[in-house]
Design an enzyme around this catalytic site. Structure first.
Site, short mmCIF file in Angstrom:
data_model
loop_
_atom_site.label_atom_id
_atom_site.label_comp_id
_atom_site.label_asym_id
_atom_site.label_seq_id
_atom_site.Cartn_x
_atom_site.Cartn_y
_atom_site.Cartn_z
N VAL A 78 3.01 1.66 -4.25
CA VAL A 78 4.06 2.68 -4.21
C VAL A 78 5.39 2.10 -4.72
O VAL A 78 6.19 2.82 -5.32
CB VAL A 78 4.16 3.30 -2.80
CG1 VAL A 78 4.78 2.36 -1.79
CG2 VAL A 78 4.89 4.61 -2.83
N ASP A 79 5.60 0.82 -4.52
CA ASP A 79 6.81 0.13 -5.00
C ASP A 79 6.89 0.25 -6.53
O ASP A 79 7.94 0.65 -7.08
CB ASP A 79 6.71 -1.35 -4.56
CG ASP A 79 8.00 -2.12 -4.72
OD1 ASP A 79 9.01 -1.53 -5.12
OD2 ASP A 79 7.98 -3.35 -4.44
N GLY A 106 -1.66 -0.66 2.11
CA GLY A 106 -2.29 -0.96 0.83
C GLY A 106 -2.52 -2.45 0.71
O GLY A 106 -3.34 -3.02 1.45
N TYR A 135 -0.91 -4.89 1.76
CA TYR A 135 -0.65 -5.67 2.97
C TYR A 135 -1.75 -5.54 4.03
O TYR A 135 -1.72 -6.25 5.04
CB TYR A 135 0.72 -5.32 3.55
CG TYR A 135 1.90 -5.99 2.84
CD1 TYR A 135 1.71 -6.85 1.77
CD2 TYR A 135 3.20 -5.75 3.25
CE1 TYR A 135 2.79 -7.45 1.13
CE2 TYR A 135 4.29 -6.36 2.62
CZ TYR A 135 4.07 -7.22 1.55
OH TYR A 135 5.15 -7.83 0.93
N SER A 179 2.50 -0.71 4.60
CA SER A 179 1.58 -1.83 4.88
C SER A 179 0.09 -1.48 4.73
O SER A 179 -0.75 -2.37 4.89
CB SER A 179 1.79 -2.45 6.28
OG SER A 179 2.98 -3.21 6.32
N ASN A 192 8.55 -5.53 -0.94
CA ASN A 192 8.38 -6.92 -0.47
C ASN A 192 9.78 -7.51 -0.30
O ASN A 192 10.77 -6.91 -0.75
CB ASN A 192 7.51 -7.72 -1.44
CG ASN A 192 8.11 -7.75 -2.83
OD1 ASN A 192 9.17 -8.33 -3.04
ND2 ASN A 192 7.46 -7.10 -3.78
N1 AR6 Z 1 2.75 7.90 -3.38
C1 AR6 Z 1 2.36 7.79 -2.08
N2 AR6 Z 1 1.63 6.76 -1.61
C2 AR6 Z 1 1.28 5.80 -2.49
C3 AR6 Z 1 1.65 5.83 -3.86
C4 AR6 Z 1 2.43 6.93 -4.29
N3 AR6 Z 1 2.84 7.05 -5.55
N4 AR6 Z 1 1.14 4.71 -4.46
C5 AR6 Z 1 0.47 4.02 -3.52
N5 AR6 Z 1 0.53 4.68 -2.34
P1 AR6 Z 1 1.17 -0.43 -0.98
P2 AR6 Z 1 1.98 -2.20 1.22
C6 AR6 Z 1 -0.04 4.32 -1.02
O1 AR6 Z 1 0.18 -1.42 -1.44
O2 AR6 Z 1 0.60 -2.25 1.75
C7 AR6 Z 1 3.71 -3.85 -3.37
O3 AR6 Z 1 3.30 -4.65 -4.43
C8 AR6 Z 1 -1.21 3.36 -1.01
O4 AR6 Z 1 -2.42 4.06 -1.30
O5 AR6 Z 1 2.01 0.26 -2.00
O6 AR6 Z 1 3.13 -2.02 2.18
C9 AR6 Z 1 5.03 -4.32 -2.76
O7 AR6 Z 1 5.89 -4.86 -3.74
C10 AR6 Z 1 -1.15 2.87 0.44
O8 AR6 Z 1 -1.80 3.81 1.30
O9 AR6 Z 1 2.22 -1.08 0.09
C11 AR6 Z 1 4.59 -5.34 -1.77
O10 AR6 Z 1 4.40 -6.60 -2.37
C12 AR6 Z 1 0.34 2.88 0.76
O11 AR6 Z 1 0.96 3.63 -0.29
C13 AR6 Z 1 3.28 -4.81 -1.27
O12 AR6 Z 1 2.76 -3.99 -2.33
C14 AR6 Z 1 0.98 1.51 0.81
O13 AR6 Z 1 0.37 0.65 -0.13
C15 AR6 Z 1 3.45 -3.91 -0.06
O14 AR6 Z 1 2.18 -3.56 0.43
#
Ligand code: AR6
Length: 171
Positions: A30-31, A122, A124, A120, A21
């Protein structure tokens, strides 16, 4: 460019991409996983990046590079994907801009392998199939002139992998 399934934080690559973010101080998804696996030095490195507006170290569509610290990856490239607002708010262009900015940073730092999460897709809320098409089209264009870059599209589960693999073979 290949689709892999599993935990991005386990990949031994020159860089992995964080779906962050704008504050770059950690979060869920993932963050959170990347910050846990990299250790507290990653948070300190992010905090040290300049704020370009109050609380904003990386605007949507841009990218920043830090070391990977305790991760197997040498670097983390932090990017901020768009929040999905229905698809008429520039989401596709901003998502494409994330992939471009990450690859540009990788090339500038002479990195040869990079792993992306589904930026984006997850919290987002970006629809996975549409995101996969944007990502793959954008990366194909970039790889046309940087064919030595090894790109892994890392999907966290099988449902996501099927969608991304289909987009990769149909594109
Ligand atoms: N390895 C690979 N993919 C993953 C992992 C992992 N360890 N963990 C989750 N994913 P998201 P966004 C996938 O929500 O939508 C955070 O709080 C997950 O299943 O991580 O860009 C940030 O700080 C999904 O398919 O990222 C921001 O505030 C993908 O990663 C916000 O979330 C992305 O999901 C960003 O949201």
């Amino acid at each position: 460019m290949t689709v892999v399934t599993g935990d991005l934080t386990r990949l031994t690559l020159d860089a992995i991409v964080n779906a962050a973010n704008p504050g770059l101080l950690g979060g869920g998804g993932v963050d959170g996983a990347i910050h846990r696996a990299a250790g507290p030095s990653l948070l300190a490195a992010c905090r040290a990046l300049p704020e370009i507006a109050p609380g904003v170290r990386c605007p949507t569509g841009e990218a920043r590079l830090t070391p990977g610290f305790a991760l197997p990856a040498r670097y983390v490239i932090h990017t901020v994907g768009p929040v999905w607002h229905g698809g008429h708010d520039g989401e596709d262009e901003l998502l494409a801009s994330c992939y471009r900015a990450c690859v540009v940073l990788a090339i500038q730092h002479d990195l040869h392998s990079i792993g992306f999460p589904a930026i984006s897709c997850g919290v987002y809320g970006f629809p996975a199939e549409r995101a996969a098409n944007v990502a793959i089209d954008t990366l194909r264009d970039l790889l046309a002139s940087h064919s030595d870059l090894d790109v892994r599209l890392c999907c966290f589960d099988d449902r996501m992998s099927v969608i991304w693999q289909r987009a990769l073979t149909q594109a």
